[in-house]
Design an enzyme around this catalytic site. Structure first.
Site, short mmCIF file in Angstrom:
data_model
loop_
_atom_site.label_atom_id
_atom_site.label_comp_id
_atom_site.label_asym_id
_atom_site.label_seq_id
_atom_site.Cartn_x
_atom_site.Cartn_y
_atom_site.Cartn_z
N TYR A 170 0.83 -1.21 0.00
CA TYR A 170 0.00 0.00 0.00
C TYR A 170 0.87 1.26 0.00
O TYR A 170 0.63 2.19 -0.76
CB TYR A 170 -0.92 0.00 1.23
CG TYR A 170 -1.96 1.10 1.17
CD1 TYR A 170 -3.25 0.83 0.69
CD2 TYR A 170 -1.66 2.40 1.56
CE1 TYR A 170 -4.20 1.84 0.61
CE2 TYR A 170 -2.61 3.41 1.49
CZ TYR A 170 -3.88 3.12 1.02
OH TYR A 170 -4.81 4.11 0.94
N PHE A 203 -6.43 20.10 -24.73
CA PHE A 203 -7.11 18.85 -25.04
C PHE A 203 -8.51 18.90 -24.41
O PHE A 203 -8.75 19.65 -23.48
CB PHE A 203 -6.30 17.68 -24.48
CG PHE A 203 -6.92 16.35 -24.75
CD1 PHE A 203 -7.07 15.89 -26.05
CD2 PHE A 203 -7.38 15.56 -23.71
CE1 PHE A 203 -7.66 14.65 -26.30
CE2 PHE A 203 -7.97 14.32 -23.96
CZ PHE A 203 -8.11 13.88 -25.25
N ASP A 204 -9.46 18.10 -24.94
CA ASP A 204 -10.86 18.26 -24.50
C ASP A 204 -11.07 18.04 -23.00
O ASP A 204 -11.80 18.80 -22.37
CB ASP A 204 -11.82 17.40 -25.36
CG ASP A 204 -11.45 15.93 -25.43
OD1 ASP A 204 -10.46 15.55 -24.79
OD2 ASP A 204 -12.15 15.17 -26.11
N ASP A 235 1.67 19.53 -21.25
CA ASP A 235 0.74 18.41 -21.29
C ASP A 235 1.43 17.41 -22.22
O ASP A 235 1.39 17.55 -23.44
CB ASP A 235 -0.61 18.88 -21.84
CG ASP A 235 -1.64 17.76 -21.86
OD1 ASP A 235 -1.26 16.59 -21.58
OD2 ASP A 235 -2.81 18.03 -22.18
N ALA A 246 1.53 14.08 -23.00
CA ALA A 246 1.07 12.73 -23.37
C ALA A 246 1.92 12.13 -24.49
O ALA A 246 2.18 10.94 -24.50
CB ALA A 246 -0.39 12.79 -23.79
N LYS A 273 -0.63 7.12 -23.57
CA LYS A 273 -0.06 7.41 -24.90
C LYS A 273 1.41 6.98 -24.90
O LYS A 273 1.70 5.81 -25.05
CB LYS A 273 -0.22 8.89 -25.24
CG LYS A 273 -1.62 9.36 -25.64
CD LYS A 273 -2.65 9.21 -24.57
CE LYS A 273 -3.99 9.81 -24.89
NZ LYS A 273 -4.33 10.95 -24.09
N HIS A 311 -19.26 14.42 -27.06
CA HIS A 311 -19.05 13.36 -28.05
C HIS A 311 -19.03 11.97 -27.44
O HIS A 311 -19.32 10.99 -28.11
CB HIS A 311 -17.75 13.62 -28.81
CG HIS A 311 -16.55 13.77 -27.92
ND1 HIS A 311 -16.39 14.84 -27.07
CD2 HIS A 311 -15.49 12.96 -27.72
CE1 HIS A 311 -15.26 14.69 -26.40
NE2 HIS A 311 -14.70 13.56 -26.77
C1 LIG Z 1 -5.37 11.77 -23.57
C2 LIG Z 1 -4.97 13.12 -23.24
C3 LIG Z 1 -5.29 13.70 -22.01
C4 LIG Z 1 -6.17 13.01 -20.99
O1 LIG Z 1 -5.63 11.83 -20.57
P1 LIG Z 1 -6.49 10.54 -20.17
O2 LIG Z 1 -5.43 9.54 -19.84
O3 LIG Z 1 -7.33 10.17 -21.34
O4 LIG Z 1 -7.32 10.90 -18.99
C5 LIG Z 1 -4.83 14.98 -21.76
N1 LIG Z 1 -4.11 15.64 -22.65
C6 LIG Z 1 -3.78 15.13 -23.85
C7 LIG Z 1 -2.97 15.92 -24.82
C8 LIG Z 1 -4.21 13.85 -24.19
O5 LIG Z 1 -3.92 13.37 -25.40
#
Ligand SMILES: *Cc1c(COP(=O)(O)O)cnc(C)c1O
Length: 463
Positions: A76, A128-129, A219, A221, A262, A452
């Site tokens: 844990y 990002f959305d 950000d 990813a 990603k 969406h």
């Molecule tokens: C996928 C993504 C996110 C959100 O991440 P999740 O793992 O889907 O919650 C944030 N920013 C970017 C650029 C992304 O591609």
């Protein structure tokens, strides 16, 4: 790949474990799509043949990652796996504080729980959305400042993911530096074509942020794809190892949030990493409320091991060469078939310009979603709309379309081979020949945030 003299780029792996594809009849697909409310997020995956819905969490893990899974320490608190993971993130990002979370949006929600709020504005090349949604839910606003060429889909500029530096400065003046908790660079820019951000732009953004004392966050990813595209497209980096390019990218930022689904080549995971101790403290407080103890953050110990290993593997230049080339291969095939796409192809997928391809369907009839549905019906191919279904709004009952109507064909990492892609291109050739017969859709049920994912639609009876 530095020493590969051949024209044919090959997948730099062999396959140890396989999974059958979902073959269906046209009739089965018609039934599945109707039952899903013409929203492919609600189609069962075993009714999908080639799944290009997302590159998120869909990677094939390596033998070494599976081995790492067996090494996972499920304690844990203070699990060994956490320290393996923490070291991998620190070596890459140079950040002092590393906070695991179950996926990227958890890092966003945590961060904006104490940085967001009414009167605050977050600036980015493009949010990002889920980032935008988390900012807006906190009461703050999210402002996108992409360079103008990002909107010119034909323009083959190498770094259309860049933030517009002039607009950044004027936005800081307009909103006031003290009301801007963060500037975010999304690398690569997912919402606008997976286009990379140049090192020069990251450096210049950092300079402006420093001047106004606003922290810069990445950000990140798709940091590895961005780093590889810098190596390919920004001359001074041509000979620099991608790992060092990635480290330099992070060196200009005070923090980063990552969806490990990603470029960490795993099926679940993420992290928030930052230098500010006070922010880290607040983030951990929030983490414990919603995710878990700071050494596991909503994940299993084994997930942390797989992420640590994935963060290494993704920087393998042979892998990145294959990865970027396979996306380009799909893009080339579509252009040959007469399908307009965002050029040049970027990191993780090909973005079809549905506004141009289906120019007979107006935005309020969702041309992007119409193409998504037709791709599924014709070939069992699943893609995602990035257009008015995702970003369109109803303001006082009036429909406001998105600025673009795109369909993203995202490429899962290490999953499909060239013949799968050849098949996708063949289906598009068929659609291109009969595109005028494709009909639009109407919205039956909508949602205020992240529409969406949950929306239900219906086909319009006549063209
Ligand atoms: C996928 C993504 C996110 C959100 O991440 P999740 O793992 O889907 O919650 C944030 N920013 C970017 C650029 C992304 O591609």
């Amino acid at each position: 790949m530095t020493s590969w003299p051949w024209e044919t780029i090959i997948e730099p792996f062999k396959i140890k474990s396989v999974e059958p594809l979902g073959f269906t009849t046209r009739e089965e697909r018609e039934d599945a799509l109707r039952a899903a409310g013409f929203n492919v997020f609600h189609v069962r995956a075993d009714k999908v043949l080639i799944d290009l819905l997302t590159d998120s969490g869909t990677s094939a893990m390596s033998a070494e990652q599976w081995a790492a899974i067996m090494r996972g320490d499920e304690s844990y608190a203070g699990a060994r796996s956490f320290y393996v993971f923490e070291k991998a993130v620190k070596d890459l990002t140079g950040m002092r504080e590393v906070i695991p979370v179950h996926q990227g949006r958890a890092a966003e929600r945590i961060l904006f729980s104490f940085l967001g709020g009414a009167g605050k504005t977050v600036l980015a090349n493009a949010h990002f959305d889920t980032t935008r949604a988390n900012i807006e839910v906190s009461g703050a606003q999210a402002v996108d400042l992409p360079v103008p060429e990002a909107w010119d889909f034909e323009n083959p500029s190498p770094f259309k993911g860049d933030i517009d530096l002039r607009r950044l400065e004027s936005a800081i003046q307009e909103y006031g530096a003290k009301n801007i908790p963060l500037v975010i660079l999304t690398v690569t820019n997912n919402s606008l074509g997976g286009q990379p951000v140049s090192m020069r732009n990251i450096r210049d953004t950092a300079k402006i942020c420093l001047q106004y004392r606003i922290p810069l966050f990445l950000d990140c990813a798709r940091f590895a794809e961005n780093a590889y595209l810098i190596k390919n497209r920004e001359a001074v980096y041509a000979k620099k190892p991608v790992r060092e390019i990635a480290q330099e990218m992070f060196s200009y930022a005070q923090g980063c949030m990552m969806s490990a689904k990603k470029d960490a080549l795993v099926n679940i995971g993420g992290f928030l990493a930052l230098n500010d101790l006070d922010w880290a403290k607040q983030a951990r407080q929030e983490l414990i409320l919603g995710e878990g103890f700071p050494t596991y953050g909503g994940l299993a110990g084994r997930d942390l091991e797989a992420m640590a290993r994935g963060l290494e593997e993704v920087l393998d230049e042979e892998y990145l060469h294959y990865r970027i080339r396979s996306v380009e291969y799909l893009g080339d095939g579509l252009m040959e078939a007469g399908v307009p796409i965002i050029r040049p192809t970027g990191g993780h997928g090909v973005y079809v310009d549905a506004k141009r391809f289906l120019s007979h369907i107006p935005p309020e009839q969702y041309p992007g979603q119409a193409l998504v549905c037709e791709l599924y019906l014709a070939g069992g191919i699943r893609a995602v709309e990035i257009g008015s279904l995702m970003f369109g709004r109803r303001v006082n009952g009036r429909f406001e379309p998105a600025k673009m109507e795109l369909v993203r064909l995202a490429m899962p990492r290490r999953v499909y081979t060239q013949s799968h892609i050849d098949f996708v291109i063949e289906v598009f050739r068929d659609l291109a020949q009969r595109k005028d017969s494709i009909r639009g859709l109407r919205l039956v049920e909508g949602f205020e945030h992240l529409n969406h994912f949950m929306a239900k639609l219906a086909p319009l009876s006549t063209a």
